[in-house]
Design an enzyme around this catalytic site. Structure first.
Site: not given
Lengths: 336, 336
Positions: A61, A223
């Site tokens: 991320h 995700h």
């Protein structure tokens, strides 16, 4: 299915090699304690009497979480594998490095694996007489209904929420106060995203879900968690309107209120598209007589090379405005 | 062939809508003069007696060029359509807004369309008794042989080259001095890239060239200009070594010298991969006893959603080190 084009060496070594590169690139901002390769610490953050703010979660991320470690923001981060929670030990390592004797606040997105591992770390710290409390972020309004906010996931709005708590800690507030401000910041931050493509893990180089060209998924998680609806790809303005409508519907802002806005790339969506979306956000907020106090536009919370974007809005009050404007100096993020 | 997934409205309006969003997001940094929608000016840059630094070129490379407009860096930018030079008028508009009576320096990448349009703008300014000189950047070592440096293109190394010139101008140096430092900075900056995918224009949403999955093209330009070789996609370390070898071969650095490094994403290549590459760059430079004075890692000069990366190295001396360390405050880039 075609492999994703990645510049990596060994997929299983990608996170550790990334960390080597981050420390090499930012030696004045970041360091790692001996024997704690997955704990990254702010060089000028932790100090005696200060609450230690420890963030963390899975990799992939970036710049979340490592990019927000620095003076005025988080004191340390625990680094997991790609899309996987760090185990308890790096969390403990990060907390020990961040410890100034005034307690530790853990902050991370609300994911089951992270909750389990940070909770275990808190128990391990308790045995060393270090108090660690937890505030999980739950800004993703697409991830659970409004009356079940505690089930929502934490996503890009983390930037604002961590920033507010980091400022409070940097101002040498007590653990009670830092925790209160962290919860208050989380309560007033709203995010919703749209995915235009999958991403792939370095170990597999295969897309983590299927999203046909010409389609988009509104509300998808960082995700690949399912969103609220899938449909034909729409215009930037239509997508932005759908997200802004959802946020305004939750936010209860009145005319004259101020907000902070983040238009975030999930990875491969470029600045051009983010700024086109921001133009629409600004237009919509102006029409509602809501003032943009500050705006961030760029990749702040990504899913590697996923295409798509998210919009986060923090509903400001005087206290949160002060916290957002407080200076911070991180390797990948600066204010003031 | 599949369309590229883009969050836009009308492909032909993308640049203007992006500019609306940029001005909305960064009102304390940037503004546009009346009737000059394609000239973006630093709010705190231009001032009496200061050389005006004007940069620019086609859009689609964000944060290049707009992100480098601000106090301490460029005073204004002229904004073209995607991958297309701005016509002379926005260049003139930008120069008039940047003019402090000490002359204008134009800096941009060495592309035929930009040279033609900026030269025409210089002639138009001459009629208003404003002197405009030009330094084109030629840092892409893959784009022409070493003995034809004047034919090389300007790419991501622009960041360092513009930064050096912007610092000189901010220090109130004369046009002669700013120009000299700009040329000196360009002479000592070396970039080479690798493309892993095409990108597509908003108007067409079709890839601008073909690059099969599993292949890469070393040395490809930021508009898809042919590179030096195409072959199977290699590991991050192998790719980095090939680029670093080429740069070291040109740079003539000796043990103990210092450099600034930029590991740049061409668009969709994420930070994880860039930092893996930077780890290798740091290892290679350490082995050659070359010190990294400062490092930038991220998307600085992109081709929208192109996958790939470039490495830029500026061979520092005392003067260039001073210029790179000089503070600047732009909407998308800050130092100091």
């Amino acid at each position: 299915m075609d492999q994703t084009q990645k510049l990596i060496n060994d997929g299983n070594a990608a996170v550790d090699e990334m960390l080597t590169g981050i420390i090499a690139a930012h030696p004045n901002h970041l360091w790692r304690p001996d024997n704690a390769p997955r704990a990254v610490v702010a060089r000028h953050g932790p100090r005696e009497g200060k609450v230690g703010l420890v963030i963390g979660g899975g990799s992939g991320h970036e710049p979340t979480f490592l990019g927000f470690v620095g003076k005025g923001l988080a004191d340390a981060a625990a680094v997991g594998n790609v899309f996987a929670s760090p185990p308890p030990q790096p969390v403990v390592d990060a907390a020990l490095a961040a410890n100034g004797g005034a307690g530790i606040l853990f902050m991370y997105g609300n994911y089951a694996g992270d909750v389990m591992n940070f909770d275990m770390a808190a128990e391990m710290l308790e045995m060393e007489s270090i108090e660690a409390r937890t505030v999980v972020t739950t800004d993703d309004i697409a991830s659970a209904p409004r009356d079940a906010r505690e089930k929502r996931r934490g996503v890009a709005g983390n930037v604002f929420i961590f920033k507010a708590a980091g400022a409070a800690a940097d101002m040498m507030m007590s653990l009670d106060e830092v925790e209160r401000i962290a919860r208050h910041a989380n309560d007033r931050t709203y995010t919703m995203g749209v995915a235009l493509s999958a991403c792939s893990l370095p170990q597999t180089r295969r897309p983590n879900f299927e999203l046909p060209v010409g389609e988009m998924e509104i509300g998808m998680g960082i995700h690949g968690e399912p969103g609220v609806r899938r449909g034909p790809l729409q215009s930037a303005n239509a997508v932005t309107d759908e997200i802004v409508d959802a946020i305004l519907g939750e936010m209860n802002a009145k005319a004259g209120d101020s907000v902070a806005v983040l238009v975030n790339s999930l990875g491969s969506t470029p600045l051009m598209e983010l700024y086109i979306m921001h133009a629409r956000v600004a237009e919509r907020l102006a029409a509602a007589d809501i003032r943009i106090h500050s705006a961030l536009v760029g990749p702040y919370c990504t899913s590697m090379e996923m295409a798509g974007a998210s919009i986060s809005v923090m509903h400001l009050d005087d206290e949160l405005t002060t916290m957002l404007d407080h200076p911070c100096d991180c390797a990948m993020f600066r204010v003031g």
